[in-house]
Design a protein around this motif. Structure first.
Motif, mmCIF file in Angstrom:
data_model
loop_
_atom_site.group_PDB
_atom_site.id
_atom_site.type_symbol
_atom_site.label_atom_id
_atom_site.label_comp_id
_atom_site.label_asym_id
_atom_site.label_seq_id
_atom_site.Cartn_x
_atom_site.Cartn_y
_atom_site.Cartn_z
ATOM 1 N N ALA A 133 0.863 -1.194 0.000
ATOM 2 C CA ALA A 133 0.000 0.000 0.000
ATOM 3 C C ALA A 133 0.896 1.240 0.000
ATOM 4 C CB ALA A 133 -0.951 -0.033 1.184
ATOM 5 N N GLY A 134 0.874 2.022 1.082
ATOM 6 C CA GLY A 134 1.610 3.274 1.100
ATOM 7 C C GLY A 134 3.119 3.095 1.078
ATOM 8 N N ILE A 135 3.816 4.123 0.580
ATOM 9 C CA ILE A 135 5.270 4.120 0.525
ATOM 10 C C ILE A 135 5.762 5.549 0.707
ATOM 11 C CG2 ILE A 135 5.240 4.259 -2.012
ATOM 12 C CD1 ILE A 135 7.843 2.600 -2.002
ATOM 13 N N ALA A 136 6.841 5.716 1.465
ATOM 14 C CA ALA A 136 7.414 7.040 1.703
ATOM 15 C C ALA A 136 8.927 6.918 1.750
ATOM 16 C CB ALA A 136 6.888 7.632 3.009
ATOM 17 N N VAL A 137 9.616 7.996 1.348
ATOM 18 C CA VAL A 137 11.076 8.037 1.375
ATOM 19 C C VAL A 137 11.505 9.235 2.206
ATOM 20 C CG1 VAL A 137 13.191 8.092 0.004
ATOM 21 C CG2 VAL A 137 11.138 7.043 -0.941
ATOM 22 N N GLY A 190 -2.114 4.685 3.830
ATOM 23 C CA GLY A 190 -1.002 5.520 3.414
ATOM 24 C C GLY A 190 0.013 5.687 4.531
ATOM 25 N N ILE A 191 1.133 6.352 4.191
ATOM 26 C CA ILE A 191 2.215 6.562 5.152
ATOM 27 C C ILE A 191 2.928 7.859 4.808
ATOM 28 C CG2 ILE A 191 3.853 5.209 3.769
ATOM 29 C CD1 ILE A 191 5.055 4.185 6.410
ATOM 30 N N ALA A 192 3.402 8.563 5.835
ATOM 31 C CA ALA A 192 4.162 9.797 5.640
ATOM 32 C C ALA A 192 5.210 9.894 6.739
ATOM 33 C CB ALA A 192 3.242 11.015 5.658
ATOM 34 N N VAL A 193 6.345 10.525 6.416
ATOM 35 C CA VAL A 193 7.458 10.632 7.359
ATOM 36 C C VAL A 193 7.902 12.085 7.431
ATOM 37 C CG1 VAL A 193 9.766 9.800 7.966
ATOM 38 C CG2 VAL A 193 8.202 8.307 6.699
ATOM 39 N N SER A 194 8.093 12.582 8.653
ATOM 40 C CA SER A 194 8.587 13.948 8.826
ATOM 41 C C SER A 194 9.149 14.105 10.230
ATOM 42 C CB SER A 194 7.456 14.963 8.616
ATOM 43 O OG SER A 194 7.935 16.284 8.773
ATOM 44 N N ASP A 195 10.262 14.840 10.333
ATOM 45 C CA ASP A 195 10.822 15.235 11.625
ATOM 46 C C ASP A 195 11.059 14.056 12.563
ATOM 47 O OD1 ASP A 195 10.699 18.428 11.695
ATOM 48 O OD2 ASP A 195 8.924 17.671 10.652
ATOM 49 N N ALA A 238 -0.689 13.290 4.507
ATOM 50 C CA ALA A 238 0.376 14.236 4.178
ATOM 51 C C ALA A 238 0.739 15.032 5.418
ATOM 52 C CB ALA A 238 -0.059 15.183 3.056
ATOM 53 N N ILE A 239 1.961 15.565 5.442
ATOM 54 C CA ILE A 239 2.463 16.315 6.585
ATOM 55 C C ILE A 239 2.977 17.669 6.116
ATOM 56 C CG2 ILE A 239 4.131 16.364 8.476
ATOM 57 C CD1 ILE A 239 4.223 13.321 8.323
ATOM 58 N N LEU A 255 3.342 20.235 13.450
ATOM 59 C CA LEU A 255 3.038 19.547 12.210
ATOM 60 C C LEU A 255 1.539 19.534 11.975
ATOM 61 C CD1 LEU A 255 5.361 16.405 12.589
ATOM 62 C CD2 LEU A 255 5.888 18.569 11.441
ATOM 63 N N TYR A 256 1.134 19.922 10.772
ATOM 64 C CA TYR A 256 -0.236 19.700 10.339
ATOM 65 C C TYR A 256 -0.293 18.345 9.629
ATOM 66 C CZ TYR A 256 -2.068 24.415 11.262
ATOM 67 O OH TYR A 256 -2.506 25.567 11.854
ATOM 68 N N ILE A 257 -1.258 17.545 9.990
ATOM 69 C CA ILE A 257 -1.451 16.238 9.383
ATOM 70 C C ILE A 257 -2.761 16.258 8.601
ATOM 71 C CG2 ILE A 257 -1.528 13.751 9.785
ATOM 72 C CD1 ILE A 257 0.997 15.075 10.888
ATOM 73 N N TYR A 258 -2.696 15.940 7.310
ATOM 74 C CA TYR A 258 -3.875 15.894 6.444
ATOM 75 C C TYR A 258 -4.179 14.423 6.143
ATOM 76 C CZ TYR A 258 -2.808 20.827 5.552
ATOM 77 O OH TYR A 258 -2.544 22.172 5.688
ATOM 78 N N VAL A 259 -5.432 14.016 6.322
ATOM 79 C CA VAL A 259 -5.820 12.625 6.114
ATOM 80 C C VAL A 259 -7.003 12.569 5.145
ATOM 81 C CG1 VAL A 259 -6.591 10.484 7.194
ATOM 82 C CG2 VAL A 259 -5.058 12.029 8.443
#
Length: 351
Positions: A133-137, A190-195, A238-239, A255-259
């Motif tokens: 499913a989700g992928i993030a780098v 989904g997936i998201a990466v930050s900080d 998204a972040i 951080l704002y997180i959008y879903v």
């Protein structure tokens, strides 16, 4: 409006600002899903059976020197999500099933669409997948939601396996089964990466879970429902990183997180991981810095959406794929939640 295009909306009024992809003489969209943004070149890529490339106004562009319509060669991969690293390389999941082959792997392409390498196979072992499913780098690592194995796997950008976490269940750090009766099977986590944190949409349990980059569980929010802060089969995430500037000095961030709340037909926005603020959004000083409550609801938007799948934010604009063949473009708007006591703020988009 026929649900086969891209639309841009003003967040304050919900009025449509811009659209593309419906009965277009440029590039038609059929069932757009994942979004990735090349922030260096300000280009938008959409997974629509193949990976298509646009500028921010909906004009299609070629990838590399390929004379055909803009896409990453996919051999019918039909990815739901994909990701772009800081060098412009693409990481595209391939979970296609045919009569002769069951794929569950990651394919890597350069920014011109040239194949570089691939890794993975179908299974439950380290580095194997069952329905990607989700992928993030982020920071040299690739994070993959291995949905059928109820886990997240971590690799370096050469595909070398590093770690995994998760199992099936409802407890902290576990993941639920995606509803098989979802319309069109549309929702995928989904997936998201930050900080230094990894945010994973736990679609089956109708929540968002937060981990550090080593997979240690940190927090969660959400449950099944239609009220603010609740979800029905959420998908993309998204972040947005916002620096807190006080007297010209950065004293913290949040951080704002959008879903993409898919079956509630909306995008929900939350605030998470506040450094430098207390739980009421008040600025703290020195060693008093701490995190605010996770997943504080800020607002929802997208009255015209129909089963939104993915969401990405870039420099004041929010892009949303509509699973009924639209992409929606919103202007960024700050409303109910903001830190008090600041004299100004700078916005840095992450993810």
């Amino acid at each position: 409006m026929d649900n086969k295009g891209v639309a841009k909306y003003n967040l304050t009024s919900g009025a449509q600002v811009y659209s593309w992809g419906v009965n277009s003489s440029n590039v038609m969209l059929y069932q757009p899903k994942g979004i990735a943004i090349d922030s260096t070149n300000q280009k938008l890529f959409i997974a629509d059976g193949i990976v298509k490339k646009f500028n921010f106004y909906g004009n299609s562009e070629r990838i590399g020197v390929d004379p055909n319509p803009a896409y990453i060669p996919s051999n019918s991969m039909q990815p739901s999500y994909f990701a772009i690293d800081s060098d412009g390389n693409f990481y595209v999941p391939d979970s296609t099933t045919t009569y002769s082959n069951n794929n569950d792997l990651i394919k890597k392409f350069d920014n011109a669409g040239n194949f570089i390498k691939q890794w993975g196979s179908q299974g439950s072992g380290d580095g194997q997948f069952n329905n990607i499913a989700g992928i993030a780098v982020s920071d040299g690592y690739v994070y993959v939601v291995d949905a059928g194995n109820y886990r997240v796997q971590k690799f370096d950008t050469d595909g070398v396996y590093k770690a995994q976490w998760g199992s099936q269940g409802v407890d902290d750090g576990k993941f639920g089964q995606v509803n098989p009766f979802n319309p069109f099977g549309i929702s995928k986590p989904g997936i998201a990466v930050s900080d230094g944190f990894v945010y994973v949409v736990d679609t089956g349990n109708h929540r968002v879970q937060k981990f550090d980059t080593d997979g240690e569980y940190k927090a969660q929010w959400g449950s099944q429902g239609v009220d603010d802060g609740k979800f029905r089969d959420p998908s993309g995430i998204a972040i947005e990183h916002v620096d807190i500037i006080d007297g010209g000095v950065c004293i913290g961030y949040y951080l704002y997180i959008y879903v993409a709340d898919t079956n509630n037909n909306r995008i929900q926005k939350f605030v998470s991981h506040c450094s430098g603020l207390d739980n009421n959004g008040k600025i703290l000083s020195g060693e008093q810095w701490e995190f605010a409550s996770e997943g504080v609801f800020v607002q929802q938007f997208g009255w015209a959406l129909s089963e939104p799948f993915d969401v990405k934010v870039y420099s004041g604009t929010t892009f949303v794929t509509d699973s009924r063949n639209k992409i929606n473009k919103f202007g960024l708007y700050y409303s109910d939640w903001e830190p008090s006591g600041t004299t100004s703020k700078a916005i840095i988009v992450a993810g």
